[in-house]
Design an enzyme around this catalytic site. Structure first.
Site, PDB file in Angstrom:
ATOM      1  N   ASP A   4      -4.144   2.154  -1.791  1.00 25.60           N
ATOM      2  CA  ASP A   4      -3.583   3.424  -2.259  1.00 25.60           C
ATOM      3  C   ASP A   4      -4.597   4.515  -1.932  1.00 25.60           C
ATOM      4  O   ASP A   4      -5.550   4.751  -2.688  1.00 25.60           O
ATOM      5  CB  ASP A   4      -3.308   3.369  -3.759  1.00 25.60           C
ATOM      6  CG  ASP A   4      -2.425   2.180  -4.145  1.00 25.60           C
ATOM      7  OD1 ASP A   4      -1.760   1.634  -3.255  1.00 25.60           O
ATOM      8  OD2 ASP A   4      -2.418   1.803  -5.329  1.00 25.60           O
ATOM      9  N   SER A  10       0.826  -1.205   0.000  1.00 26.16           N
ATOM     10  CA  SER A  10       0.000   0.000   0.000  1.00 26.16           C
ATOM     11  C   SER A  10       0.860   1.254   0.000  1.00 26.16           C
ATOM     12  O   SER A  10       2.054   1.207   0.264  1.00 26.16           O
ATOM     13  CB  SER A  10      -0.906   0.021   1.243  1.00 26.16           C
ATOM     14  OG  SER A  10      -1.719  -1.120   1.306  1.00 26.16           O
ATOM     15  N   SER A  53      -3.477  -3.757  -3.009  1.00 21.88           N
ATOM     16  CA  SER A  53      -2.770  -2.562  -2.537  1.00 21.88           C
ATOM     17  C   SER A  53      -3.774  -1.526  -2.066  1.00 21.88           C
ATOM     18  O   SER A  53      -4.798  -1.282  -2.706  1.00 21.88           O
ATOM     19  CB  SER A  53      -1.913  -1.979  -3.667  1.00 21.88           C
ATOM     20  OG  SER A  53      -1.136  -0.900  -3.212  1.00 21.88           O
TER      21      SER A  53
END
Length: 363
Positions: free
Chosen positions: A281, A241, A279
């Site tokens: 983000d 991340s 991930s």
């Protein structure tokens, strides 16, 4: 070669000038503090807390803010209320995944302690604290299951916050993070627009596949593969991340802050981030220009005209890209949980690769 920031290596991303410290603290009033834990017993822990104060009087004087989730496999508390009301009214913290609750509770306790008034009018609004705490997962290098982060660490990060140059790499919430299969962590940068507005970025990097890493447009990750610099074990090389916090002194309304936050994706893409499935983000942007005291029944605010936003978008993209690189270049090799080692990107070899691609330093 000693660890260095991007510009110290002659790597200039973008064309806009930086602020005095090339940091999020170039936005006047913004403070950053850390608590960093590195220990071998009773459990191996390499972790911490990063605290960002939009201004020192944030409990009494809120800021407009907006958030954007590029890929939502992660956590940032308080975002529903930001989407609803558009305000941040407490310090913003970043830590590891399992410590979000602990740090959030600490911010609430800190707010209760430091924002009490002796008397309250019945006409004053009820204050309910819904602070922003974000995370990335440091379980490859730190024994995250041991829950090593404490309220005391959050208090330390909050109380140590200061202006000026700030530490990068293995500090605060970024202590145990891995980026593009190198050692990652905390990074910062800033840009100043032609109209004189500053945009500062602070990132916590813990994402990305090695082969996707680009530095100044050069595909460094392809040539510094795992045969050159070993990669720590991970379930998926593109997992992980990134948290991005953007600050600006440009007068923005919440929807404009949200638009600014979205541009962090451009800087991430330039460095090699793709927003992989696993991930998180997640980005937040805030503006310090307007003073928003909750005990006032009406506010008079200033806002930037829409046609002026493009300069800020460009500044955000450039600052985020450089902040990511600074997080990599400052980070040092770390061996941690289960003997896993996250190697620092070798700066001398990286520069050799860049010169091979006809890159020349801007110094």
């Amino acid at each position: 070669m000693n660890r260095a920031r991007s510009r110290e290596l002659g790597i200039i991303t973008g064309t806009l000038p930086t602020g005095r410290w090339n940091a999020i603290t170039d936005v006047a009033g913004v403070l950053v503090g850390y608590s960093t834990l590195n220990r071998d017993t009773p459990s191996i822990a390499h972790t911490g807390v990063t605290a960002i104060w939009p201004r020192s009087a944030i409990y009494r004087d809120s800021v407009f803010a907006g958030v954007h989730s590029f890929n939502g496999y992660g956590e940032m508390t308080g975002t529903l209320w930001i989407d609803e009301q558009g305000l941040v009214s407490a310090p913003i913290c970043i830590t590891n995944t399992y410590s979000v609750g602990t740090v959030r509770d600490a911010v609430c306790e800190h707010a209760i302690t430091h924002s009490k008034s002796a008397e309250r009018s019945l006409e004053q609004p009820l204050v309910v604290h819904l602070p922003v705490v974000a995370e990335t997962w440091d379980g490859f290098i730190s024994d995250i299951d041991s829950m090593p982060v404490t309220k005391a660490m959050a208090f330390e990060a909050l109380s140590s916050a200061a202006s000026g140059p700030i530490a990068e790499g293995n500090v605060g919430g970024g202590t145990g993070m891995v980026c593009h299969e190198f050692k990652g962590g905390t990074g910062t940068a800033s840009r100043v627009t032609p109209r004189g507005y500053t945009v500062g970025a602070l990132v916590q990097t813990n994402y990305g596949a090695r082969e996707l890493l680009c530095v100044g447009g050069v595909p460094v990750g392809r040539e510094l593969g795992v045969d050159v610099v070993p990669s720590p074990e991970r379930a998926a090389a593109d997992s992980g991340s990134i948290i991005v916090v953007l600050a600006t002194d440009a007068p923005l309304l919440p929807i404009q802050c949200q638009r600014l936050a979205k541009r962090a994706t451009v800087g991430l893409a330039k460095a090699g981030g793709i927003g992989a499935n696993s991930s998180g983000d997640i980005y937040l942007a805030f503006s310090t220009a307007n003073h928003l005291t909750l005990d006032q029944p009406a506010w008079t605010v200033e806002t930037l005209a829409p046609f002026c936003m493009s300069q800020l978008f460009r500044a955000a993209a450039e600052a985020v890209e450089e902040a990511i690189l600074n997080s990599l270049f400052a980070a040092e090799t770390m061996t941690g949980f289960q003997g896993r080692t996250a190697h620092a990107i070798p700066l001398d070899q990286m520069l050799s690769v860049m010169r091979k691609h006809r890159w020349t330093p801007s110094i």
